[in-house]
Each structure stands twice: as C-alpha cells, then as structure tokens.
Design a protein around this motif. Structure first.
Motif, PDB file in Angstrom:
ATOM      1  N   THR B  79      26.668  -3.224  14.574  1.00  0.00           N
ATOM      2  CA  THR B  79      26.621  -3.802  13.238  1.00  0.00           C
ATOM      3  C   THR B  79      27.554  -3.013  12.344  1.00  0.00           C
ATOM      4  O   THR B  79      27.834  -1.848  12.592  1.00  0.00           O
ATOM      5  N   THR B  80      28.042  -3.670  11.315  1.00  0.00           N
ATOM      6  CA  THR B  80      28.848  -2.943  10.348  1.00  0.00           C
ATOM      7  C   THR B  80      27.928  -2.024   9.574  1.00  0.00           C
ATOM      8  O   THR B  80      26.709  -2.143   9.640  1.00  0.00           O
ATOM      9  N   VAL B  86      28.653  -7.307  14.055  1.00  0.00           N
ATOM     10  CA  VAL B  86      30.110  -7.473  14.189  1.00  0.00           C
ATOM     11  C   VAL B  86      30.440  -8.834  14.803  1.00  0.00           C
ATOM     12  O   VAL B  86      31.433  -9.472  14.450  1.00  0.00           O
ATOM     13  N   LEU B  89      31.058 -11.409  12.236  1.00  0.00           N
ATOM     14  CA  LEU B  89      32.400 -11.299  11.652  1.00  0.00           C
ATOM     15  C   LEU B  89      33.443 -11.911  12.578  1.00  0.00           C
ATOM     16  O   LEU B  89      34.343 -12.645  12.147  1.00  0.00           O
ATOM     17  N   TYR B 262      39.733  -8.755   8.123  1.00  0.00           N
ATOM     18  CA  TYR B 262      38.541  -7.964   8.439  1.00  0.00           C
ATOM     19  C   TYR B 262      38.912  -6.617   9.048  1.00  0.00           C
ATOM     20  O   TYR B 262      38.286  -5.595   8.786  1.00  0.00           O
ATOM     21  N   GLY B 266      37.976  -3.056   7.675  1.00  0.00           N
ATOM     22  CA  GLY B 266      37.307  -2.124   8.576  1.00  0.00           C
ATOM     23  C   GLY B 266      37.989  -0.774   8.587  1.00  0.00           C
ATOM     24  O   GLY B 266      37.351   0.275   8.548  1.00  0.00           O
ATOM     25  N   ASN B 271      35.177   1.797   9.373  1.00  0.00           N
ATOM     26  CA  ASN B 271      34.011   1.178   9.967  1.00  0.00           C
ATOM     27  C   ASN B 271      34.248   1.004  11.463  1.00  0.00           C
ATOM     28  O   ASN B 271      34.803   0.008  11.918  1.00  0.00           O
ATOM     29  N   THR B 274      33.367  -2.324  13.514  1.00  0.00           N
ATOM     30  CA  THR B 274      34.214  -3.463  13.180  1.00  0.00           C
ATOM     31  C   THR B 274      35.584  -3.317  13.836  1.00  0.00           C
ATOM     32  O   THR B 274      36.055  -4.218  14.541  1.00  0.00           O
TER      33      THR B 274
END
Ligand SMILES: Nc1ncnc2c1ncn2[C@@H]1O[C@H](COP(=O)(O)OP(=O)(O)OP(=O)(O)O)[C@@H](O)[C@H]1O
Ligand code: SF4
Ligand SMILES: [Mg+2]
Lengths: 354, 307
Positions: B79-80, B86, B89, B262, B266, B271, B274
């Motif tokens: 998960t972010t 993710v 996304l 994205y 990220g 992140n 991601t």
C-alpha cells in the motif's frame, strides 16, 4: 539428281518457314551498354553481336568484368538502371526489337518467353517464401492460376527437375535445400512457362564440382526436350565443351571470337582465346607451370585504343594500338569459308594458320 | 518453439529479480521516506520511529525486499503510505499510459514505415531528401521541446487540439501527445526502413523477381517489402519499451494522469511501494514485449528457428 532434289526441298523449306525456323530466335546487333557512375562512364558492352536459334546453345565466355552478365541483363531487360543504360543496338527476339517495346510489354515477355537462371541460387531465391510459392508465382501472375493449381504445378516442376519427395518439400524454404537442389529449383522456375529462350548466367559456378556436372546435364536435357535456345554464360572452358554448340568469347565488352565449339578448341583464331585455352590445366602437362595471360583486364573507364587486348597480347603490333580490328570472317588457309567463325584480330590468319 | 518459450520465460526470473532489487535499493538510497512524508516540516522523532516500525523500514534492506517479493506473488504490491493499495493505482494509471503508447505506436508504424518506403524507393529524389532532413531535425531536438512547441502551436495558439488531456483521456485528445511521443521513434523507423529498402532493392532475389516478369507492384510488396521489414519490426518491438518510458515525459507535458504521473509523485514522496510496483510492471511489460519480438522474428524469417 539426288542433289537437285535436296536443294528443292531446302528451297521449299525456306519458303515455308522463313520466319519461324531460319530466322534466329534471338539476334543481338551492335549492342552498347554503359554505366553512368560517379567515377565516369564505364563502357561495359561495346557493340556485341550474336544470335541464338531454337534448340541451340551459345556459350559466352570471358574473364570477370568482360560484360557477359551485363549484355544478358540487357537482353532480359533487367539492367540495373540507373546507372546502366542501353545506348545503342537492337535486340531482335522473335522478329521484334525488344528495345522498341514498352516496359510493360517487356515484362510480359520475361518469364513467359525468356527466362534467366542466376549463379547463386541461395541469394537469388527469396528466403522468406517457400519454394512452392516462388514456383507457383509464375503461374499465378502470368496465367492467373488458382493457388491450389499453382501448387500442383510447382510439385510437377520439382519432380521434373529431379527433386525427390517433391510433395513434401514444396512447402520448404530455400535454405532447407542443398546447393544443387536449390539450383534445380532455379532451373524449374525458369522452365515453368516453357520459354523459348533461357539465359543461364554461370549456373554451376557456385556448386560443388560433383554436383556441377549433374546440374549441367539436367539443363542440357531439358533444353533438348523443349527445343529451347540457351545462352550459357561461364568463364569455365571445361563446362562448355560438352554442352555448347557455339562459343562467343568476350573481351572488354566486345565479342572477339565466335566459333563452333570444337573448332574453337582445336584452333583458336584470336590470341586471347588461345591464352584462355592455354591456361586450362591439362592432364598430359602435369607438373608444368600453368600458363596465365599476363596483365589485368582493362579498366572500362579507360579502354585502350585500337584493339583492347593489345597491352596484354603477345602478338601485338603497331596497328593494334591505333586501329580497332573488325570481326573478320575466318577462313581456311586456302580461303574456303568456315561456317560461323569470326575473329576480331588484325592477325587472325597468323593466329589460326601460322 | 514451445520449449524455447519456456526457456525464455525461465530466463526472465533472474532478470526480474535483479531489476526489481536494484530499483528497490535505489529508491531506498533516495533518503528517508518518512521524512519525505512530512514534507518540509521536521517530524516528531517519536512518531517517525513508530511509522518506521509499522512499515518495517527498520529491517535490513534484503529482508524488506524479501517481504515485498512475497507480497508480489500473492498479488499484493503493498500500500502507499497514504493507505491506498498500489494495485489500485496501477489499475487507474496503466490503461491511460497503454492507450497513449498504442496511439503513438500506431503513428510510428504507419507514418514511420510509410515515409521510409517512399524515401527508400526514391533515393536521391526530392521526397527522399525531405524525409531525411525532417527526420534528422526530429531526432536532434529533445522530445520535450517538440512537445511544448506543438502543444503551444496546436493547443494554445491555433486551438486545433487539446492542450492538456482531460480526465479519462479520450482517444482524440491523445492524438497530439501520441505524435509527440512517437516523433523520435518514428524518425528512426523511417530511416531504418529507408536503409533496408535501399539495401534489399539491390538483392539478388529482387532481381530474380523482376526477371520472372512480375509486375513492379508485386515485386515491391511480395518480395522487397516483406524482407525489408524484418529488421524494422524487430526495432519496433524493442522500441515498445522505450515508448512506454517516453510516455512518462509526454504525460507530464500534457498533464496526463498515467504511469508517469503516479511514478513522479511516488518518487517525490519516496514512496517505495508505489515506485517499485510501477517499475516492476514496466519491467514485466518490457520483458514480454522482447519475447514477443523474438517470436515474431521467427515467424517473419523462416531461416530462424528456435530450438
Ligand atoms: N550496377 C553496376 N554499376 C556500375 N557498373 C557496373 C554495374 N554492373 C556491372 N558494371 C560494370 O560492368 C562491367 C561488366 O560486368 P559484368 O557483370 O557483365 O561482368 P561479367 O563478364 O559478367 O563478369 P563475371 O564473370 O565476374 O560475372 C563490370 O566490370 C562493371 O564495371
Ligand atoms: S589485334 Fe593485335 S593486339 Fe589485338 S589480339 Fe590481334 S594481335 Fe593481339
Ligand atoms: Mg557475371
């Protein structure tokens, strides 16, 4: 009386078939081809004359670069143009001058009435199509045959040129065949629509010696069977002896000697031909050093004046440097004519008789 | 062929592991993701430590990587930091980017090969010179310059096309970005096609086709083109990956919310899930595209048989 009768029939025969039988199938007259390149004007063919009849084999002989391929490409109409251009002469095929036809008319003659066999079958066949497709293409394009029918014809052709298991192999690609088999396929392709004339440009040069004879024999057999005219281009004097009827020797884009095949071997009438013959290895002269014509073939951008062979000729005289020798009719020492012989040498008499 | 495919797929495993690990390590090297989470403000050390503990950021890198890989095989790409899976996304981003890539690829194939054929068949003529000059210009100018210029001209000044791509990225709004994305590849394809056409038109088998009395049209389509396009198609295949990479830049110019958007976010926020998730999928796409090209190559050229 008997003689008289023969003459009469001959007369009759001539009258009836003047065009179809007596007139040569192909007559090349004073053909000129040049290449307009960045380095200048390369005169590759400079006034070539020859003729071929149905059922006859003409061998064209000469060193590399003498214009053998270029002159035959001009006949086929597949000259690489530009840079190559036919700048003069006539190519009379079945009583029409091909040089006067439109390109579409010439295209329709290619493949159907005259066909060509190339030296290297591997590169001359398309690597991405099966041999069946490439053979069948002849029927599909020129005859509008259906796909299935074309394939059947392809198999028949392959069988005729002696390819075993033709039914299975028709779907294979050129690289899956041996060199000899590939050349057989080239021959089959040329033969497909039973043309009147086949031009074979060094058909066996790329092959193993053992296979060469087989392929040559096949070609000669088929030619006899279909009564085709055959132009056999080669620089191998050994190959032509068995199959050719007559020989034309080319040098620097010109025919320097023509003769029936056995005449030429027995007694050449041109110093260049003699040089070529002397440079064939012979069993009875084993151990002796091989003769080689001295010097190099001329640069086509600057062909020597007079006789083009003069810088290399052992018999050259002053006149050879100034005057171009015409193709003299070669006769016996007593002046009796010899059928089909000619030599472009000022000293042909000395060469053949002296 | 089947065995070849299996072998190729097996070979992908080490490549896959290697690339993902490198990306994983690189994103880590960028700095402290927790600090980035708080932006410019310095985080409360206690809170930061707690978050680190939660996200497993205190474990050694290799352990973190191991955990991540375990997740991948159960379809969990993590998960972010803001709590969004993710995979969610990916689902919103990839279709948009794929759409853009496909639009660009279509231009690359049609225009690139078209120009190449015209120019290869008329070497030295005006059309050829024109194509050569144009493609050279396109190749020497950076894509983002071309992008901004075209965006300004077509989108702003003349108003013929959308200057930015609206939400949902409808196809017609992707035409201009597609051309921009395709431009450099298109130029290369045109030049490559021109070269192979020119080379092959001197080939012996083309001469044979002419000697067979085939109409010029058939000589070109059945013999010349079929062979000339083999290297071009190989190039197109390997270029598909590059095109997706280029899409990231184009997306920024035209404000398209695709992979690039994205991924950029990220990276800014460091992140890891991601970034690694997006790049992992990119790697898979690239590897599969390469395999596809190799197989296509064998179909196009019967001389190549994979055992
Ligand atoms: N495409 C071309 N462009 C420029 N010059 C050419 C071209 N093709 C042939 N020539 C010239 O024509 C001359 C004759 O070539 P040709 O191919 O007819 O020789 P050849 O007698 O067939 O020789 P080989 O035995 O090597 O096949 C060559 O020396 C070459 O300079
Ligand atoms: S014309 Fe002169 S140079 Fe030419 S072949 Fe005859 S003798 Fe030799
Ligand atoms: Mg030749």
């Amino acid at each position: 009386m008997g003689i008289h009768a023969t003459e009469v029939t001959a007369e009759h025969g001539r009258g009836r078939t003047a065009d179809s039988e007596d007139a040569p199938l192909l007559q090349v007259k004073d053909l000129h081809v040049e290449f307009r390149t960045r380095d200048g004007l390369a005169k590759a063919v400079n006034g070539v004359n020859y003729s071929v009849r149905a059922g006859e084999t003409l061998a064209i002989l000469g060193e590399s670069g003498s214009g053998k391929s270029v002159s035959s490409q001009a006949v086929m109409g597949i000259l690489d143009s530009p840079p190559g251009f036919v700048t003069g002469g006539e190519i009379v095929f079945k009583d029409q001058d091909l040089l006067k036809l439109s390109s579409e008319q010439r295209r329709k003659i290619r493949g159907t009435q005259m066909a060509m066999i190339f030296q290297d079958a591997l590169s001359s066949l398309n690597p991405v199509h099966t041999v069946g497709t490439q053979l069948g293409e002849m029927f599909r394009v020129h005859r509008g045959t259906s796909k299935a029918e074309a394939k059947k014809k392809a198999v028949e052709l392959m069988e005729r040129v002696g390819i075993p298991a033709a039914k299975e192999r028709v779907n294979q690609y050129p690289h899956q065949f041996s060199g000899g088999m590939r050349q057989r396929i080239m021959i089959a392709m040329a033969l497909a629509l039973e043309p009147d004339l086949i031009i074979a440009d060094e058909p066996t040069t790329a092959l193993d010696v053992t296979v060469q004879a087989q392929v040559m024999e096949l070609l000669a057999d088929l030619q006899r069977e279909y009564n085709m005219g055959l132009i056999l281009i080669t620089h191998d004097l050994g190959v032509v002896a068995d199959v050719a009827d007559k020989i034309a020797v080319m040098y620097a884009g010109r025919i320097v000697e023509t003769a029936p095949v056995h005449e030429l071997y027995k007694r050449p009438a041109h110093p260049y031909t003699r040089g070529l013959l002397d440079s064939i290895p012979r069993l009875d002269q084993k151990g002796q050093e091989l003769y080689a014509i001295k010097g190099l073939p001329p640069n086509l951008l600057r062909i020597p004046s007079g006789c083009a062979f003069n810088p290399r000729c052992p018999m050259a005289q002053e006149i050879c440097r100034s005057e171009v020798p015409p193709l003299h009719a070669v006769t016996e020492a007593d002046g009796a004519p010899i059928e089909g012989r000619g030599s472009a040498c000022h000293f042909w008499k000395e060469t053949i008789h002296g | 062929m089947g065995r070849y495919v299996i072998r190729r797929l097996l070979q992908m495993i080490p490549v896959f592991i290697g690339t993902t690990f490198i990306i994983f390590a690189m994103v880590h090297a960028l700095g402290d993701p927790v600090a980035a989470l708080f932006g410019d403000k310095a985080p409360d050390p206690a809170v930061a430590a707690q978050i680190r503990q939660q996200l497993g950021l205190n474990d050694p890198l290799i352990v973190q990587y191991g955990n991540y890989m375990k997740g991948i095989f159960t379809g969990d790409l993590g998960t972010t930091f803001s709590g969004q899976p993710v995979t969610e996304l990916l689902k919103t981003a990839y279709p948009t980017t794929l759409k853009l890539t496909l639009v660009a690829f279509t231009f690359e194939v049609i225009i690139g090969i078209g120009l190449g054929v015209i120019s290869g068949m008329r070497r030295g003529k005006l059309a050829d010179t024109g194509v050569m000059v144009m493609t050279l210009i396109v190749i020497s100018i950076p894509t983002f310059v071309i992008g901004y210029v075209l965006q300004y001209l077509f989108g702003v000044k003349w108003g013929i096309a959308d200057a930015t791509v609206p939400e949902g990225a409808p196809i017609q709004s992707l035409i201009l970005p597609g051309i921009v994305l395709a431009s450099v590849s298109l130029a290369y394809v045109a030049r490559l096609t021109r070269t192979t056409i020119a080379e092959n038109s001197k080939a012996d088998y083309v001469r044979t086709a002419v000697a067979k009395g085939l109409p010029r049209r058939r000589v070109v389509t059945h013999h010349l083109l079929r062979n000339s396009l083999i290297p071009v198609i190989t190039f197109l295949g390997t270029d598909l990956g590059a095109l997706m990479g280029g899409a990231l830049v184009t997306e920024r110019i035209f404000n398209i919310h695709g992979v690039g958007y994205y991924l950029y976010q990220g990276i800014l926020r460091q992140n890891t899930p991601t970034v690694v998730g997006f790049v992992t999928v990119l790697v898979i796409v690239f590897l599969l595209a390469n395999l596809l090209v190799d197989l296509l190559y064998a179909v196009l050229d019967p001389r190549i048989r994979y055992a």
